[in-house]
Design an enzyme around this catalytic site. Structure first.
Site, short mmCIF file in Angstrom:
data_model
loop_
_atom_site.label_atom_id
_atom_site.label_comp_id
_atom_site.label_asym_id
_atom_site.label_seq_id
_atom_site.Cartn_x
_atom_site.Cartn_y
_atom_site.Cartn_z
N ASP A 1 0.86 -1.17 0.00
CA ASP A 1 0.00 0.00 0.00
C ASP A 1 0.90 1.23 0.00
O ASP A 1 1.80 1.34 0.82
CB ASP A 1 -0.86 -0.02 1.27
CG ASP A 1 -2.27 0.45 1.03
OD1 ASP A 1 -2.42 1.54 0.47
OD2 ASP A 1 -3.20 -0.30 1.39
N ASP B 1 -3.02 4.66 -2.33
CA ASP B 1 -4.06 5.23 -1.47
C ASP B 1 -4.48 6.62 -1.95
O ASP B 1 -3.62 7.48 -2.21
CB ASP B 1 -3.47 5.33 -0.05
CG ASP B 1 -4.51 5.61 1.01
OD1 ASP B 1 -5.40 4.77 1.19
OD2 ASP B 1 -4.41 6.66 1.66
N GLU C 1 -6.47 3.86 -5.71
CA GLU C 1 -7.72 4.07 -4.99
C GLU C 1 -8.19 5.48 -5.29
O GLU C 1 -7.50 6.44 -4.97
CB GLU C 1 -7.52 3.89 -3.48
CG GLU C 1 -8.85 3.86 -2.76
CD GLU C 1 -8.83 4.50 -1.39
OE1 GLU C 1 -9.72 4.18 -0.58
OE2 GLU C 1 -7.95 5.33 -1.10
N HIS D 1 -11.04 -2.96 3.77
CA HIS D 1 -10.89 -2.55 5.16
C HIS D 1 -11.64 -1.26 5.49
O HIS D 1 -11.66 -0.85 6.63
CB HIS D 1 -9.41 -2.39 5.46
CG HIS D 1 -8.81 -1.27 4.67
ND1 HIS D 1 -8.67 -1.34 3.29
CD2 HIS D 1 -8.38 -0.04 5.03
CE1 HIS D 1 -8.17 -0.20 2.86
NE2 HIS D 1 -7.98 0.60 3.89
N ASP D 2 -12.22 -0.61 4.49
CA ASP D 2 -12.97 0.63 4.72
C ASP D 2 -14.48 0.42 4.66
O ASP D 2 -15.25 1.37 4.83
CB ASP D 2 -12.63 1.68 3.65
CG ASP D 2 -11.22 2.20 3.76
OD1 ASP D 2 -10.65 2.17 4.87
OD2 ASP D 2 -10.68 2.64 2.73
O1 TEU Z 1 -9.29 5.64 1.94
C1 TEU Z 1 -9.66 6.82 1.29
C2 TEU Z 1 -11.07 7.00 1.28
O2 TEU Z 1 -11.63 7.50 0.33
C3 TEU Z 1 -11.76 6.57 2.51
O3 TEU Z 1 -11.43 7.48 3.48
C4 TEU Z 1 -13.19 6.51 2.42
O4 TEU Z 1 -13.70 7.76 2.06
C5 TEU Z 1 -13.72 6.14 3.75
O5 TEU Z 1 -12.95 5.12 4.31
C6 TEU Z 1 -15.11 5.68 3.59
O6 TEU Z 1 -15.63 5.55 4.86
C7 TEU Z 1 -7.95 5.39 2.12
C8 TEU Z 1 -7.75 4.16 2.97
O7 TEU Z 1 -8.29 3.05 2.32
C9 TEU Z 1 -8.35 4.40 4.32
O8 TEU Z 1 -8.25 3.27 5.15
C10 TEU Z 1 -7.62 5.55 4.95
O9 TEU Z 1 -8.24 5.88 6.16
C11 TEU Z 1 -7.60 6.77 4.04
O10 TEU Z 1 -7.27 6.47 2.69
C12 TEU Z 1 -6.54 7.73 4.51
O11 TEU Z 1 -5.29 7.20 4.23
#
Ligand code: TEU
Ligand code: CA
Length: 553
Positions: free
Chosen positions: A97, A198, A248, A321-322
Site C-alpha cells: 500500500d 491510497d 484508490e 478494510h474501509d
Molecule cells: O481511503 C480513502 C477514502 O476514500 C476513505 O477514506 C473513504 O472515504 C472512507 O474510508 C469511507 O468511509 C484510504 C484508505 O483506504 C483508508 O483506510 C484511509 O483511512 C484513508 O485512505 C486515509 O489514508
C-alpha cells in the site's frame, strides 16, 4: 504474459487483524508468512498488504512515519524479507500500500516542516495563513472534520484531508515527488510486485482548495495536475518493472477511469471506483441504514462494464478494510443458510464480471459484521469523528441511531480478527486482541471450511479455478439481461461464439429464471458452478440467493 494482472485474483490482507504470531494481540508479518499457504490454496495469486510501514498509529497504518521502516508492532525488515521470499516461492506476488497523499504528523519531514516557517522542508506540506482569525477556508476533510489544523508554533494552518495526524504532502514541490519515487524504487528493488495507491487522485489540490480566502474550498479529487504526476511516477518507477498498479480513487467517473487507467494512459493498470460503494448512501453519506436497490447496482456495474470495455481495465470489489462486510451489506445474515448462500451468490456475481477480483480477508469464509455495543468497542478514527460531529456537535442523530449506523457501516466491521478457528482468540491470537473478535467465530471460521468443498471457502476456490480455466471470464463482453428486475441480476459475457450466462438471485424469495433458461435450452449448455446442488434444481426457478453460471456453446 503481458497484462498478467487481468487474469489474477488479488487477496487483501489487513495486517493488524490477519494473524498474530508472537501473541501480543496484534497481527504481524510472521503471522502473514505462516498463513501464505492458506492464500495459495485458495487460489489467489496476488496479495495486497494494507500498510506495514512504521506508523503514527492514528489511522491504523494509513499515517506513515517512516516509509523505509517496518512498523515495529508488525516485525522487522528481516521478517518482511522472509515474507516476500516465501510468497515468491509459493508463486504469490506481493503488492504494498502506497500512502503518499499524506504522511503521519510524526514523520521527520513534518516535524522539520512545522519547526519554522523557514525550515528547508516547510514546503513539503501545505501551509497557509488563516483568514480573518480562522482557518484559510471552510473546506471539510473526509473524516468529518475541517481540513485545516492550526499550528501555534508558526501561526499557520496545515491541510489534512484525513485525520489531524495525517498532514497532506505538497505534490507541487518537486523535491517531494523525487522522495516518493526514490522510496517506491527502494521497495521495487527489494522485489515487491506492485502498489495499491491510497487516495491517489487527491494529490493535486485545485487553487480554491488551498486559497486563504474564507471560501468553501474545493473537492481535491482529480485535481489539475494529477495526470501529470502519475505519468511522471510511471516513467520514474512502474515503467522499469513488471508490476501491478491499482489506484484508490474516490469520486471518479468512467471517463476519469479511462484517463487514469486507459490502455494508452501510461499511468495505472486499474483503479478502484466508488460508485458501487455509494449505492446505499444518504444525506449524511454512509451513516444511514438505507438498503441498496439492486437496480442501482445494475446501473452502476453496467455503466462500468460497458464504459471500460476495450478501453481500460476494471477492478472488482464488494468490500475492503474501509467497508462493512459484503455479506452483511449486500447479502443476508438473518439465518446461517442465507448467509452461506448469499455469500456464495455475491462471490459468483463479482468473479464473473470483467475485471480483476479483489477478495478482502475473511470474505472467503462469509465473515459478517460484528456487534459494537458502545463506543468503547470502536477503534476507528472515522467513527469517532463522525460520532462527535453528528451526535455531539450537530445533534442530527441520537446515540442509539449512531450506534446502529456504526454497526451497519463502520469500518471496524471489516477489521475484526480473521477467524481461523472456533477457539478463544479465534486462532488469531493467544492474547487479548487489539479489537474484539466477532462472537460468531465459533461457527464461522477457516478450520470448519477449508476441507469442506461445500463451504463458502470451497466455493471461492472453485470460482477462482474457473477463472484460470476459462478465458471468457477474463475477456468476454458483458451484457445485462434484466435491467428492471429488482431481485434477479442476469448477465452474459460473450467471446469467440461462446456465452457465459450468470444468474444471481439477490433476494430471499424464489424468482423465475424462465428468461434465462430459455437461452440455455437453445444451446449446448454446461453448468460451470452454482450454490445449490444441480440435481435439486427446478430449472426455471431461482431459489433464495441462488446463483448459477452456464457456458453456452
Ligand atoms: O481511503 C480513502 C477514502 O476514500 C476513505 O477514506 C473513504 O472515504 C472512507 O474510508 C469511507 O468511509 C484510504 C484508505 O483506504 C483508508 O483506510 C484511509 O483511512 C484513508 O485512505 C486515509 O489514508
Ligand atoms: Ca503480534
Amino acid at each position: 504474459m503481458a497484462d498478467w494482472w487481468k487474469k489474477s485474483v488479488v487477496y487483501q490482507v489487513y495486517p493488524r487483524s490477519f494473524m498474530d504470531a508472537n501473541g501480543d494481540g496484534v497481527g504481524d508479518l510472521k503471522g502473514i508468512t505462516q498463513k501464505l499457504p492458506y492464500i495459495r490454496d485458495l487460489g489467489a495469486d496476488v496479495v495486497w498488504l494494507s500498510p506495514i510501514n512504521q506508523s503514527g498509529g492514528v489511522d491504523a497504518g494509513y499515517d506513515i512515519s517512516d516509509y523505509y521502516q517496518i512498523e515495529p508492532e508488525f516485525g522487522t525488515m528481516a521478517d518482511f524479507n522472509e515474507l516476500l521470499q516465501r510468497a515468491h516461492e509459493l508463486g504469490l506476488k506481493i503488492v504494498m500500500d502506497l500512502v503518499v497523499n499524506h504522511t503521519s504528523d510524526k514523520h521527520p519531514w513534518f516535524q522539520e516542516s512545522r519547526s519554522s516557517r523557514h525550515s528547508a522542508k516547510r514546503d513539503y506540506y501545505i501551509w497557509r495563513n488563516g483568514f480573518q482569525g480562522s482557518a484559510p477556508n471552510r473546506m471539510m476533510g473526509y473524516f468529518c472534520e475541517p481540513a485545516w489544523e492550526y499550528d501555534a508554533k508558526t501561526d499557520q494552518y496545515y491541510m489534512h484531508l484525513f485525520a489531524i495526524g495525517q498532514p497532506d504532502l505538497n505534490w507541487e514541490n518537486e523535491a517531494v515527488r523525487r522522495e516518493v519515487y526514490a522510496m517506491m524504487n527502494f521497495w521495487f528493488m527489494k522485489g515487491i510486485d506492485g502498489f495499491r495507491l491510497d487516495v491517489i487522485n487527491a494529490i493535486s489540490k485545485p487553487p480554491a482548495a488551498v486559497a486563504s480566502d474564507g471560501g468553501k474550498g474545493a473537492n481535491c479529487e482529480n485535481g489539475p495536475r494529477v495526470h501529470e504526476y502519475l505519468r511522471e511516477m510511471n516513467r520514474e518507477t512502474f515503467l522499469k518493472y513488471d508490476c501491478i498498479t491499482v489506484g484508490e480513487t474516490p469520486g471518479v467517473s468512467v471517463g476519469d477511469a479511462i484517463r487514469y487507467a486507459g490502455v494508452c494512459s501510461n499511468e495505472l493498470n486499474m483503479i478502484f471506483q466508488f460508485e458501487l460503494m455509494d449505492v446505499d448512501q444518504d444525506i449524511y453519506g454512509k451513516w444511514t441504514s438505507k438498503r441498496y436497490d439492486l437496480r442501482d447496482v445494475k446501473r452502476v456495474v453496467t455503466r462500468w462494464q460497458e464504459g471500460l470495455y476495450g478501453k481500460a481495465w476494471n477492478s472488482q470489489y464488494l468490500g475492503n478494510h474501509d467497508q462493512p462486510r459484503c455479506v452483511s451489506r449486500f447479502g443476508d445474515t438473518s439465518t446461517p443458510e442465507y448467509r452461506e448462500k448469499s455469500a456464495k451468490m455475491l462471490a459468483t456475481f463479482l468473479h464473473m464480471l470483467q475485471g480483476t477480483p479483489y477478495i478482502y480477508q475473511g470474505d472467503e469464509l462469509g465473515m459478517t459484521n460484528t456487534v459494537f455495543k458502545d463506543m468503547s468497542d470502536v477503534r476507528d478514527v472515522e467513527a469517532f469523528n463522525a460520532y462527535r460531529l453528528y451526535v455531539e456537535q450537530r445533534k442530527v442523530f441520537t446515540h442509539n441511531e449512531m450506534m446502529r449506523f456504526i454497526n451497519l457501516r463502520g469500518r471496524d466491521n471489516a477489521r475484526t480478527p480473521m477467524q481461523w478457528s472456533g477457539e478463544t482468540g479465534a486462532g488469531f491470537t493467544r492474547a487479548e486482541p487489539w479489537i474484539g473478535i466477532n462472537p460468531n467465530h465459533t461457527q464461522i471460521n477457516a478450520k470448519a471450511q477449508v476441507n469442506d468443498p461445500n463451504s463458502v471457502y470451497g466455493y471461492y476456490k472453485r470460482l477462482i479455478r474457473l477463472r484460470r480455466e476459462y478465458d471468457i471470464i477474463t475477456n468476454g463482453e458483458y451484457k445485462l439481461i434484466d435491467k428492471d428486475n429488482p431481485c434477479v441480476y442476469t448477465y452474459t459475457r460473450v467471446a469467440c461464439g461462446e456465452t457465459l450466462l450468470v444468474l444471481c438471485n439477490f433476494s430471499a424469495v424464489a424468482q423465475s429464471a424462465a428468461h434465462a433458461e430459455a437461452l440455455v435450452k437453445l444451446r449446448r449448455a454446461t453448468r460451470l458452478i452454482g450454490n445449490y446442488p444441480p440435481e435439486t434444481a427446478a430449472a426455471d426457478i431461482l431459489r433464495p440467493y441462488e446463483a448459477r453460471v452456464y457456458l453456452l456453446e
